[in-house]
Design a protein around this motif. Structure first.
Motif, PDB file in Angstrom:
ATOM      1  N   GLY A 193       0.780  -1.228   0.000  1.00 41.60           N
ATOM      2  CA  GLY A 193       0.000   0.000   0.000  1.00 41.60           C
ATOM      3  C   GLY A 193       0.810   1.276   0.000  1.00 41.60           C
ATOM      4  O   GLY A 193       0.236   2.369   0.039  1.00 41.60           O
ATOM      5  N   MET A 194       2.147   1.175  -0.070  1.00 42.55           N
ATOM      6  CA  MET A 194       2.976   2.379  -0.004  1.00 42.55           C
ATOM      7  C   MET A 194       2.677   3.333  -1.163  1.00 42.55           C
ATOM      8  O   MET A 194       2.504   4.544  -0.964  1.00 42.55           O
ATOM      9  N   LEU A 195       2.618   2.796  -2.382  1.00 38.62           N
ATOM     10  CA  LEU A 195       2.385   3.662  -3.528  1.00 38.62           C
ATOM     11  C   LEU A 195       1.023   4.337  -3.434  1.00 38.62           C
ATOM     12  O   LEU A 195       0.887   5.525  -3.748  1.00 38.62           O
ATOM     13  N   LEU A 196       0.019   3.609  -2.976  1.00 37.42           N
ATOM     14  CA  LEU A 196      -1.303   4.207  -2.789  1.00 37.42           C
ATOM     15  C   LEU A 196      -1.238   5.378  -1.817  1.00 37.42           C
ATOM     16  O   LEU A 196      -1.849   6.426  -2.043  1.00 37.42           O
ATOM     17  N   GLU A 197      -0.468   5.219  -0.751  1.00 36.69           N
ATOM     18  CA  GLU A 197      -0.323   6.311   0.223  1.00 36.69           C
ATOM     19  C   GLU A 197       0.348   7.528  -0.407  1.00 36.69           C
ATOM     20  O   GLU A 197      -0.001   8.673  -0.092  1.00 36.69           O
ATOM     21  N   LEU A 198       1.314   7.305  -1.290  1.00 31.15           N
ATOM     22  CA  LEU A 198       2.008   8.420  -1.941  1.00 31.15           C
ATOM     23  C   LEU A 198       1.099   9.162  -2.914  1.00 31.15           C
ATOM     24  O   LEU A 198       1.295  10.361  -3.165  1.00 31.15           O
ATOM     25  N   LEU A 199       0.114   8.465  -3.460  1.00 34.32           N
ATOM     26  CA  LEU A 199      -0.781   9.090  -4.434  1.00 34.32           C
ATOM     27  C   LEU A 199      -1.928   9.854  -3.769  1.00 34.32           C
ATOM     28  O   LEU A 199      -2.444  10.824  -4.321  1.00 34.32           O
ATOM     29  N   LYS A 200      -2.333   9.422  -2.579  1.00 33.37           N
ATOM     30  CA  LYS A 200      -3.512   9.996  -1.935  1.00 33.37           C
ATOM     31  C   LYS A 200      -3.431  11.504  -1.695  1.00 33.37           C
ATOM     32  O   LYS A 200      -4.434  12.212  -1.886  1.00 33.37           O
ATOM     33  N   PRO A 201      -2.276  12.071  -1.294  1.00 40.37           N
ATOM     34  CA  PRO A 201      -2.254  13.523  -1.071  1.00 40.37           C
ATOM     35  C   PRO A 201      -2.635  14.333  -2.304  1.00 40.37           C
ATOM     36  O   PRO A 201      -3.189  15.441  -2.172  1.00 40.37           O
TER      37      PRO A 201
END
Length: 268
Positions: A193-201
């Motif tokens: 889920g790291m990439l998803l977290e980077l995209l959310k902002p």
């Protein structure tokens, strides 16, 4: 102003750089260009970043991640490939690896027995064709003359072929003004889920991502950094807020702002 780009004269990089500066010097690799700008040797450097057929130029992505430079302008130019040679019975087609790939279907169909030779630039391939009657080059049709002629025009696989170039400047010229921003993010971490977290902002603030690329960090196998292009300027409050959130997500890594810039379409 003096700019540096891939040489020799006649490359597509050279054509794009004419929109940036009248005085142009040449280097043989993208890394040399970025290094020369980062050191302050040149006011501007122009490098290819992405082609509409073959995708990203990985040497360019790696160089802007390694050296501290500013992206101050994006130049988009159409790519019109022509086959140039002294005669039709050549044995070898020499050009930049990207140009050879962009014309793959044509070459396989029209010259299936020809040897393909990757050289440093399209202009280098044209030089080879001018010096050797057994060699054909791929380049802009304006490169014809001085012993070589156009055997075929518009041989690229897609008629919409175009390339993005970055105009680079020393880091102190980095700007927050412009409609587009390029970033490099190194999380120095890897978890589900790291990439998803980077995209959310960005998603939470309705900021459109126009490009996302991963590249090996060079530190260890399986370790990556990410290149983001977003449709927003660094001056915008939503961008500042998104980057603040992003930096909190990578406490052991870093976020590099390459700069904000506008896009110019150059048709030659």
């Amino acid at each position: 102003m003096i700019a540096v780009t891939l040489g020799p004269e006649g490359t597509y990089s050279h054509r794009a750089t004419r929109a940036v500066a009248d005085e142009i010097d040449f280097r043989q690799s993208v890394t040399e260009i970025v290094d020369a700008v980062a050191s302050g040797e040149y006011d501007r450097g122009v490098i290819p970043v992405e082609n509409s057929i073959e995708g990203s130029v990985t040497e360019s992505l790696d160089a802007v991640a390694e050296y501290d430079v500013a992206v101050v302008r994006e130049i988009v130019t159409p790519i019109r490939h022509a086959l140039l040679a002294q005669r039709a019975d050549f044995e070898t087609v020499a050009s930049h690896s990207q140009a050879l790939a962009q014309c793959r279907s044509y070459l396989e169909s029209a010259y299936p027995d020809a040897t393909l030779e990757a050289v440093a630039s399209t202009a280098k391939g044209v030089e080879r064709a001018r010096d050797d009657p057994t060699v054909a080059g791929i380049g802009h049709p304006d490169n014809a003359g001085d012993g070589i002629e156009v055997l075929a025009e518009d041989i690229q696989d897609q008629t919409s072929n175009a390339t993005r170039f970055f105009a680079l400047a020393p880091v102190e010229e980095r700007s927050e003004a412009g409609g587009k921003t390029s970033l490099v993010i190194y999380p120095n971490a890897n978890y589900p889920g790291m990439l998803l977290e980077l995209l959310k902002p960005f998603a939470e603030r309705d900021i459109n991502l126009t490009r996302l690329e991963s590249r090996p960090s060079g530190t260890r196998l399986g370790d990556y950094l990410f290149h983001f292009d977003v449709d927003a300027g660094l001056y915008e409050e939503r961008t500042k807020a998104a980057l603040a959130d992003l930096e909190e997500l990578v406490p052991n890594g870093w976020v590099r702002r390459l700069g904000s810039y506008d896009i110019e379409h150059v048709v030659e």
